[in-house]
Design a protein around this motif. Structure first.
Motif, PDB file in Angstrom:
ATOM      1  N   PRO A  26       4.172   9.805  -5.765  1.00 53.29           N
ATOM      2  CA  PRO A  26       3.295  10.177  -4.640  1.00 53.29           C
ATOM      3  C   PRO A  26       2.908  11.652  -4.705  1.00 53.29           C
ATOM      4  O   PRO A  26       3.671  12.483  -5.195  1.00 53.29           O
ATOM      5  CB  PRO A  26       4.160   9.864  -3.411  1.00 53.29           C
ATOM      6  CG  PRO A  26       5.184   8.881  -3.887  1.00 53.29           C
ATOM      7  CD  PRO A  26       5.461   9.229  -5.311  1.00 53.29           C
ATOM      8  N   ARG A  27       1.730  11.957  -4.227  1.00 51.94           N
ATOM      9  CA  ARG A  27       1.222  13.327  -4.247  1.00 51.94           C
ATOM     10  C   ARG A  27       0.747  13.717  -2.850  1.00 51.94           C
ATOM     11  O   ARG A  27       0.184  12.893  -2.120  1.00 51.94           O
ATOM     12  CB  ARG A  27       0.058  13.462  -5.236  1.00 51.94           C
ATOM     13  CG  ARG A  27       0.474  13.328  -6.706  1.00 51.94           C
ATOM     14  CD  ARG A  27       1.288  14.518  -7.149  1.00 51.94           C
ATOM     15  NE  ARG A  27       1.631  14.445  -8.574  1.00 51.94           N
ATOM     16  CZ  ARG A  27       2.742  13.922  -9.041  1.00 51.94           C
ATOM     17  NH1 ARG A  27       3.629  13.388  -8.192  1.00 51.94           N
ATOM     18  NH2 ARG A  27       2.995  13.910 -10.339  1.00 51.94           N
ATOM     19  N   SER A  28       0.940  14.984  -2.496  1.00 53.94           N
ATOM     20  CA  SER A  28       0.435  15.501  -1.231  1.00 53.94           C
ATOM     21  C   SER A  28      -1.030  15.899  -1.373  1.00 53.94           C
ATOM     22  O   SER A  28      -1.562  15.999  -2.485  1.00 53.94           O
ATOM     23  CB  SER A  28       1.262  16.713  -0.791  1.00 53.94           C
ATOM     24  OG  SER A  28       1.077  17.788  -1.702  1.00 53.94           O
ATOM     25  N   ALA A  29      -1.683  16.146  -0.231  1.00 52.91           N
ATOM     26  CA  ALA A  29      -3.090  16.551  -0.265  1.00 52.91           C
ATOM     27  C   ALA A  29      -3.250  17.891  -0.984  1.00 52.91           C
ATOM     28  O   ALA A  29      -4.219  18.098  -1.719  1.00 52.91           O
ATOM     29  CB  ALA A  29      -3.635  16.648   1.162  1.00 52.91           C
ATOM     30  N   ALA A  30      -2.278  18.795  -0.808  1.00 52.53           N
ATOM     31  CA  ALA A  30      -2.356  20.093  -1.487  1.00 52.53           C
ATOM     32  C   ALA A  30      -2.237  19.932  -2.994  1.00 52.53           C
ATOM     33  O   ALA A  30      -2.935  20.598  -3.764  1.00 52.53           O
ATOM     34  CB  ALA A  30      -1.256  21.021  -0.966  1.00 52.53           C
ATOM     35  N   GLU A  31      -1.346  19.034  -3.447  1.00 50.78           N
ATOM     36  CA  GLU A  31      -1.192  18.814  -4.882  1.00 50.78           C
ATOM     37  C   GLU A  31      -2.443  18.183  -5.489  1.00 50.78           C
ATOM     38  O   GLU A  31      -2.863  18.539  -6.595  1.00 50.78           O
ATOM     39  CB  GLU A  31       0.027  17.917  -5.127  1.00 50.78           C
ATOM     40  CG  GLU A  31       1.353  18.592  -4.821  1.00 50.78           C
ATOM     41  CD  GLU A  31       2.538  17.641  -4.923  1.00 50.78           C
ATOM     42  OE1 GLU A  31       3.652  18.109  -5.175  1.00 50.78           O
ATOM     43  OE2 GLU A  31       2.340  16.419  -4.739  1.00 50.78           O
ATOM     44  N   VAL A  32      -3.051  17.246  -4.759  1.00 52.99           N
ATOM     45  CA  VAL A  32      -4.286  16.619  -5.245  1.00 52.99           C
ATOM     46  C   VAL A  32      -5.403  17.657  -5.332  1.00 52.99           C
ATOM     47  O   VAL A  32      -6.156  17.714  -6.315  1.00 52.99           O
ATOM     48  CB  VAL A  32      -4.692  15.447  -4.332  1.00 52.99           C
ATOM     49  CG1 VAL A  32      -6.045  14.888  -4.755  1.00 52.99           C
ATOM     50  CG2 VAL A  32      -3.641  14.347  -4.373  1.00 52.99           C
ATOM     51  N   THR A  33      -5.503  18.518  -4.311  1.00 48.68           N
ATOM     52  CA  THR A  33      -6.535  19.562  -4.313  1.00 48.68           C
ATOM     53  C   THR A  33      -6.356  20.510  -5.487  1.00 48.68           C
ATOM     54  O   THR A  33      -7.321  20.859  -6.182  1.00 48.68           O
ATOM     55  CB  THR A  33      -6.484  20.356  -2.999  1.00 48.68           C
ATOM     56  OG1 THR A  33      -6.637  19.449  -1.895  1.00 48.68           O
ATOM     57  CG2 THR A  33      -7.591  21.395  -2.952  1.00 48.68           C
ATOM     58  N   SER A  34      -5.101  20.940  -5.737  1.00 50.48           N
ATOM     59  CA  SER A  34      -4.831  21.864  -6.842  1.00 50.48           C
ATOM     60  C   SER A  34      -5.178  21.233  -8.187  1.00 50.48           C
ATOM     61  O   SER A  34      -5.804  21.872  -9.048  1.00 50.48           O
ATOM     62  CB  SER A  34      -3.356  22.276  -6.821  1.00 50.48           C
ATOM     63  OG  SER A  34      -3.046  23.118  -7.908  1.00 50.48           O
TER      64      SER A  34
END
Length: 210
Positions: free
Chosen positions: A145-153
């Protein structure tokens, strides 16, 4: 007859807990709606920019006047015959008049070329992958799973030419969850997202025997 103090304390504690949960849900809902509003405003600005470009192209194509054909020079009439009868003569087409269709053809060809270039530019823009497609592809490629911040980065590093905001990414992820195209989970205070395909594969994997 007086109420039991222990009962009153228990009821008060339950109400306090419920009110705290409602406040937390209210704050999260405000944050979600604010993120959606930001995303919609960003999409509106993009559409307005596209409209301005299309208006300029339309004005450019419509403002080019067609070249007017030159007026042919009248030919010199032949003298009448001695018998007094009028002779019918055929006028040779003027060279200037013959060139007029070519001028029209050149103007029409120029307009056609501009239209083709505009269509090619629009096709190139439409071929550019959308943010939702990039996010869905990124989630499908992740095993965890990934957070929104990780996806954005990750998307910012993969596509440096694009401006990707975390608020827009979070709103897009929530939309995917609403459409059952992604799964949302919580680990402590963090909200994590997984693609629907990865979540389905995890649920189908049997638990190890103890």
């Amino acid at each position: 007859m007086t109420d039991n103090p222990v009962t009153i304390t228990s009821v008060t504690s339950q109400y306090a807990t419920q009110v705290a949960q409602d406040l937390e849900l209210n704050a999260k809902e405000q944050e979600r709606i604010g993120a959606e509003l930001s995303a919609l405003q960003a999409q509106l600005r993009i559409l307005q920019d596209d409209q301005s470009v299309l208006h300029r192209i339309h004005e450019t194509l419509g403002s080019r006047p067609a070249s007017a054909p030159s007026t042919p020079k009248p030919s010199t009439p032949l003298p009448q015959q001695a018998s007094g009868k009028n002779t019918t003569t055929r006028r040779a087409p003027s060279k200037t008049a013959a060139k007029a269709p070519s001028a029209k053809k050149t103007t029409a060809q120029a307009k056609k070329d501009k239209t083709q270039r505009a269509e090619a530019k629009a096709a190139t823009a439409s071929a550019k992958p959308t943010l939702i497609a990039l996010i869905r592809t990124h989630l499908d490629q992740q095993k965890e799973p990934r957070s929104a911040a990780e996806v954005t980065s990750a998307l910012t590093k993969a596509h440096p030419q694009r401006t990707i905001k975390s608020t827009v990414v979070r709103t897009t992820l929530e939309n995917l969850v609403a459409k059952n195209q992604a799964h949302r989970s919580k680990q402590g205070a963090s909200v994590l997202y997984t693609s629907a395909a990865a979540q389905a594969a995890t649920e189908k994997t049997p638990a190890p025997a103890i």
